[in-house]
Design a protein around this motif. Sequence first.
Motif, PDB file in Angstrom:
ATOM      1  N   TRP A 157     -58.483  67.439  -1.028  1.00 34.25           N
ATOM      2  CA  TRP A 157     -57.269  68.266  -1.039  1.00 34.25           C
ATOM      3  C   TRP A 157     -57.125  68.939  -2.394  1.00 34.25           C
ATOM      4  O   TRP A 157     -57.511  68.383  -3.427  1.00 34.25           O
ATOM      5  N   ARG A 158     -56.531  70.150  -2.374  1.00 34.82           N
ATOM      6  CA  ARG A 158     -56.368  70.970  -3.576  1.00 34.82           C
ATOM      7  C   ARG A 158     -54.896  71.309  -3.791  1.00 34.82           C
ATOM      8  O   ARG A 158     -54.185  71.649  -2.835  1.00 34.82           O
ATOM      9  N   LEU A 159     -54.446  71.194  -5.042  1.00 38.88           N
ATOM     10  CA  LEU A 159     -53.086  71.619  -5.377  1.00 38.88           C
ATOM     11  C   LEU A 159     -53.066  73.147  -5.399  1.00 38.88           C
ATOM     12  O   LEU A 159     -53.725  73.777  -6.233  1.00 38.88           O
ATOM     13  N   SER A 160     -52.324  73.756  -4.451  1.00 43.80           N
ATOM     14  CA  SER A 160     -52.391  75.209  -4.265  1.00 43.80           C
ATOM     15  C   SER A 160     -51.274  75.970  -4.967  1.00 43.80           C
ATOM     16  O   SER A 160     -51.125  77.180  -4.748  1.00 43.80           O
ATOM     17  N   ASN A 161     -50.462  75.301  -5.788  1.00 46.60           N
ATOM     18  CA  ASN A 161     -49.427  76.024  -6.533  1.00 46.60           C
ATOM     19  C   ASN A 161     -50.071  77.143  -7.359  1.00 46.60           C
ATOM     20  O   ASN A 161     -51.129  76.963  -7.948  1.00 46.60           O
ATOM     21  N   ALA A 162     -49.387  78.303  -7.424  1.00 45.03           N
ATOM     22  CA  ALA A 162     -49.943  79.441  -8.159  1.00 45.03           C
ATOM     23  C   ALA A 162     -49.739  79.315  -9.661  1.00 45.03           C
ATOM     24  O   ALA A 162     -50.511  79.866 -10.452  1.00 45.03           O
ATOM     25  N   THR A 163     -48.693  78.612 -10.075  1.00 43.92           N
ATOM     26  CA  THR A 163     -48.391  78.466 -11.502  1.00 43.92           C
ATOM     27  C   THR A 163     -48.250  76.979 -11.831  1.00 43.92           C
ATOM     28  O   THR A 163     -47.947  76.160 -10.954  1.00 43.92           O
TER      29      THR A 163
END
Length: 514
Positions: A157-163
């Motif tokens: 799983w990947r943390l997809s937050n842009a900032t």
Amino acid sequence: MDYPKSVPNVGLVDGQFADENPATGQVGSLIPSAWGNAVTQELLNVIKAAGFVPAEGQTNQLLKAIQGLVSQGIKNSVRVATTGAIALSGVQTIDAIVLVAGDRVLVKNQASGAQNGIYVVAAGAWVRALDADESVEVKPGMLVGVDAGTVNGGSVWRLSNATPPTLGTTALTFEQVFGKTGVVAGSYKSVTVGADGRVTGGTNPTTLAGFGITDAFTKAESNAAMQAAIAALVGSSPDALNTINELAAALGNDPNFLTTMLNLLAGKADKATTLDGYGIIDALKIGAVGLAAKTAPLLPDFKAVNPGGLYQAYGATYVAATPNAPAGSQGNVLGVIAVTPRTDATYYFVFENAGNSLNRRFWVGQYNSSTDALFWSGLMTTDKIATQEQVNAGADDTTIVTPKKLRWGVSYLLAANGYLALPSWLGGLIIQWGTAVITTSSAGGSTTVSLPYSYPNNHFGAVGNYKKNSIINDVFPVNTYPASLSTMTISLDAATGGSTPTGAQEAFYISVGN
């Protein structure tokens, strides 16, 4: 970095620091400030390089910094990942795996996204894992693998937050980049692909509909169509033509009948569904001028000879008004009936659509190309009848006045003592008249007269006349004075010559006001 071997008098023993030993006479080693500061700075450099702010009371910062620098965005794997929202406390079973205290869990489905993250299982309240309990350790793109679980085991799983998020405040969103999608291993003729390019579904359709093909007959439809055609051919044939031999004889036993018929048909018009398809140019097309259609064509210009029919246009104040639209039309859609009786003239009947009745208007127009002149006439409707207030105000010049409105406000009394009161739109002038009886003596006399009609605003004045066929006694002056809005004073003065008549005398008066 090494022990301060080059510094004299430090007291190293075998190259290392030693404690003081009174029994053996061993002197304790000294730690030079320069060396101590250098060691401390080197440790601080590691902590800062990992993005942490050094804190004197926090003893695990060096460990966390080394872990962060080594992982470079790839966290230690977790035992399981959640499949729904959970309580962040107590030992639980998640994704069919019974957890024990100390297991790491990827929490990704909380109702409050700010609670998402990597946690450590505990009998009481869970806390975030040491390598993911500060904002600097949780960066966009961070990856974490899942060791076990029926649904999520073996996934990444990947943390997809842009900032970069603020831990505990910003909602953390995780997306699967590797692992199970629920698709059973095998070959598929039709698959569904997710946004990340992974196959998320697969089917093996066996029908046209299953493949989404809509421009072909199914087997059942083809069979039904052929059976219907055969049944129609045989069923509708007369008895003399219901066999192949009879049909061949009827066709003249021509072995090339099909070619013969094609040659004959080649000289006929092709089958079509439009006038253009048949080459017909002298007929009116459906919808060409708004006939038999729900949307009429746009009229290009009123000042032109247009084909007769139904059109739409736009009023004079519209941003894209139809050229030469009726003056006074608003920014509304206009319905147009055009009649072209000859090649040099078009007559128009125009309806204006509007949100209120005053703006729903009609016009009749006429254009002649010989003079290039366009004339418009507006039609009055019941919506354009002036109200009594408009009539009284006398300011509107776009409505009509009915006889009833003209009569409204006129009041009169045609009698010996009477009046005529005009309406306000005629100035509200009021004229009154009557006869007053005055008892006189040798010195004259006066009386107060109640007027037939009380003036609403002003009593301008009055005049009087002595009512006798003739006056023998020279001049008998009559004086009037407007005493109030409803009364006036009238007097007969003493005669200027001769004797003054005495007793009851009559005087006629006229009074003016508004």
